[in-house]
Scaffold this motif. Structure first.
Motif, PDB file in Angstrom:
ATOM      1  N   CYS A  98      17.127  46.289  -7.568  1.00 12.41           N
ATOM      2  CA  CYS A  98      16.274  47.247  -6.593  1.00 12.41           C
ATOM      3  C   CYS A  98      14.877  46.623  -6.156  1.00 12.41           C
ATOM      4  O   CYS A  98      14.206  46.611  -7.225  1.00 12.41           O
ATOM      5  N   GLU A 102      11.454  49.937  -3.251  1.00  8.86           N
ATOM      6  CA  GLU A 102      12.330  50.941  -3.065  1.00  8.86           C
ATOM      7  C   GLU A 102      12.321  51.955  -4.179  1.00  8.86           C
ATOM      8  O   GLU A 102      12.948  52.868  -3.930  1.00  8.86           O
ATOM      9  N   ARG A 104      11.172  54.815  -6.597  1.00  9.60           N
ATOM     10  CA  ARG A 104      10.612  56.058  -6.154  1.00  9.60           C
ATOM     11  C   ARG A 104      10.765  56.962  -7.890  1.00  9.60           C
ATOM     12  O   ARG A 104      11.618  57.031  -8.490  1.00  9.60           O
ATOM     13  N   ALA A 138      21.536  53.626  -3.294  1.00  8.90           N
ATOM     14  CA  ALA A 138      20.980  52.600  -2.351  1.00  8.90           C
ATOM     15  C   ALA A 138      21.427  53.052  -1.138  1.00  8.90           C
ATOM     16  O   ALA A 138      20.696  53.067  -0.064  1.00  8.90           O
ATOM     17  N   ALA A 141      19.021  55.845  -0.029  1.00 12.79           N
ATOM     18  CA  ALA A 141      17.641  55.354   0.102  1.00 12.79           C
ATOM     19  C   ALA A 141      17.782  54.423   1.763  1.00 12.79           C
ATOM     20  O   ALA A 141      16.862  54.776   2.513  1.00 12.79           O
TER      21      ALA A 141
END
Length: 147
Positions: A98, A102, A104, A138, A141
């Motif tokens: 990741c 990206e 969080r 993913a 996102a």
């Protein structure tokens, strides 16, 4: 790299088999990590190994751009992180698969294992738990649902 001793051997063997263990206290019922022979909450010595779910959420992280210590220098940049395991304990780890941009806080993660290589004396290093975005994270996102 970590040193395997008689007490932590079950933890490292489980990691080598793709399983994450935590210790749970028989006195107060709380799980803890890092492995130790007593409960850090109530000091009971009635603790035992328990298989963790492998689920976690991201608590905090830092992208490391420079590290001269082997084997980390060859991995830069990498994401050093602290995660909250579903069982309760916080764990220092690395987030993989990741990009840093990206990540969080609160992002769902799942355990994976970095296998061997680079052990002291030319031997095989133990498998180490790392975390990656949970399946579907993913995709979420990419759709903008992770804020």
């Amino acid at each position: 790299m970590p040193e395997v001793d008689a007490f932590t051997r079950p933890w490292w063997e489980a990691a080598g088999a793709g399983r994450l263990l935590v210790r749970r206290c028989g006195g107060c019922g709380r799980a803890h990590h890092y492995p130790r022979e007593f409960c850090p909450y109530c000091w009971s010595e009635e603790t035992g190994w328990e298989e963790a779910s492998g689920r976690a959420t991201l608590y905090t992280w830092s992208v490391v751009h420079r590290n001269d210590l082997p084997p980390f220098g060859g991995r830069v940049p990498y994401v050093a992180a602290v995660v909250d395991l579903a069982e309760g304990p916080r764990m220092m780890t690395e987030v993989v698969d990741c990009p840093g941009a990206e990540l969080r806080i609160g992002m769902p993660l799942e355990v994976a294992f970095r296998r061997g290589g680079g052990g002291e004396g030319g031997g095989e290093a133990p498998a180490v738990p790392v975390f990656r975005p949970s399946s579907g994270t993913a995709d979420a996102a990419a759709k903008g649902s992770l804020a």
